[in-house]
Design a protein around this motif. Structure first.
Motif, PDB file in Angstrom:
ATOM      1  N   ASP A  19       0.800  -1.220   0.000  1.00 48.81           N
ATOM      2  CA  ASP A  19       0.000   0.000   0.000  1.00 48.81           C
ATOM      3  C   ASP A  19       0.836   1.274   0.000  1.00 48.81           C
ATOM      4  O   ASP A  19       0.281   2.373   0.087  1.00 48.81           O
ATOM      5  N   ARG A 316      -2.262  -3.563  -7.489  1.00 49.47           N
ATOM      6  CA  ARG A 316      -2.203  -3.440  -6.035  1.00 49.47           C
ATOM      7  C   ARG A 316      -3.149  -4.447  -5.385  1.00 49.47           C
ATOM      8  O   ARG A 316      -2.799  -5.127  -4.411  1.00 49.47           O
ATOM      9  N   ARG A 320      -2.188  -7.597  -2.950  1.00 46.81           N
ATOM     10  CA  ARG A 320      -2.836  -7.778  -1.642  1.00 46.81           C
ATOM     11  C   ARG A 320      -3.364  -9.207  -1.491  1.00 46.81           C
ATOM     12  O   ARG A 320      -3.193  -9.846  -0.445  1.00 46.81           O
TER      13      ARG A 320
END
Length: 336
Positions: A19, A316, A320
């Motif tokens: 992040d 992203r 994750r």
């Protein structure tokens, strides 16, 4: 037609957490000149592997911006002067080389000798799930362990619901006579490993006892995606002269428990050939055979989670998901 000299890509500007704001950025990058054996590929889909997260978190900041991604499926748009295996317009799939910019880009350069023809029965997303894990599994079984069509015995697959474990089970069933014992604790992991071809799925928390229940005489081979703390269990379960093939990065591993039964520890790293034997076409040849096996219905894609678009946001999210460790099968991203 003029060969493009730049491409849009998603890159990590600095190493960091998933992040972190600089972990994913849209950049315009120069393409290297087309090498003699290079293909320029219009990337249609990519998949994300644990190695992507490792590189993102720890690459040398001086190398930034760092384009991540290894698995890709796409269409050839230009070829180098010495290319003989492909032509413009061919659909291809591959895992590339860790020494070159990654596949999270619109256009990507790759050596034809590590590229295969995309299976005709799969779309690009389904094909992009396969190369890195399949090459790793193939080299584990047929290079490191030296197995063949008439090979028998039992292989323990530690990490049976993972990307490589899934392909170990499939290839062992398709190309050997091995009995496959996979590890998997969650119900969805057990179901997935079974669907991939495992004869038995056992809980890894008490590995020796669980394996002994289905293989009381032990096993001949171990594939290890999680080696830390397991060496003594492997030594106990393996028969005399048995072998382990590991793909992880355990620190300070003590292999002495293997000595008593003259057992062997192998490392598998699928980028060894592209890095150190660039003229070797072995990975091209195996991807040709994998395409044939897929189109014959003997192997299947491991793509389970699809994200639309190869963007900062989708990459992203994919990272994750991988880092959470709860994904069964592969996460794939397709170009809009």
């Amino acid at each position: 037609m003029t060969t493009p000299t730049t491409t849009t890509a998603i890159a990590a500007l600095r190493p960091g957490a998933v992040d972190a704001p600089d972990s994913f950025a849209t950049v315009q990058l120069d393409l290297a000149p087309l090498g003699a054996h290079d293909l320029l590929v219009d990337v249609r889909a990519v998949s994300v592997n644990p190695v992507d997260g490792k590189v993102r978190a720890s690459f040398d900041a001086a190398e930034g911006p760092k384009v991540l991604g290894f698995d890709a499926s796409g269409v050839v748009t230009a070829v180098g002067g010495a290319v003989t295996r492909f032509a413009v317009g061919d659909e291809v799939y591959y895992a590339g080389s860790i020494a070159r910019p990654g596949t999270n880009a619109e256009l990507h350069l790759v050596d034809e000798r590590v590229v295969g023809p995309k299976p005709r029965s799969l779309d690009h997303a389904e094909a992009a799930a396969l190369p890195l894990t399949t090459i790793t599994a193939w080299e584990t079984l047929f290079d490191r362990l030296g197995l063949a069509a008439d090979s028998t015995g039992t292989i323990l697959v530690v990490g049976g619901a993972g990307g490589v474990g899934s392909m170990i089970a499939q290839l062992a069933r398709a190309r050997t006579q091995l009995t496959v014992v996979a590890t998997g604790a969650r119900p969805e992991s057990v179901e997935w490993a079974t669907s991939m071809g495992a004869h038995h799925v056992v809980d890894h928390h008490d590995l020796v006892a669980a394996v002994r229940e289905v293989a009381p005489d032990g096993v001949d081979h171990v594939f290890s995606a999680f080696s830390e703390g397991n060496v003594e269990a492997y030594a106990e379960l393996l028969r005399v002269h048995g072998a382990v093939v590991a793909i992880d990065d355990p620190v300070g591993l003590d292999l002495m428990p293997l000595k008593s039964k003259a057992q062997t520890w192998h490392w598998e790293f699928m980028f060894a050939r592209p890095l150190h034997l660039p003229e070797d076409a072995y990975q091209h040849d195996l991807l040709v055979e994998v395409s044939r096996l897929v189109d014959a219905g003997r192997l299947r894609t491991t793509a389970t989670t699809r994200l639309q678009g190869i963007t900062e946001d989708t990459l992203r999210e994919a990272h994750r998901l991988i880092e959470a460790g709860s994904v069964v099968g592969k996460v794939v991203l397709t170009r809009d």
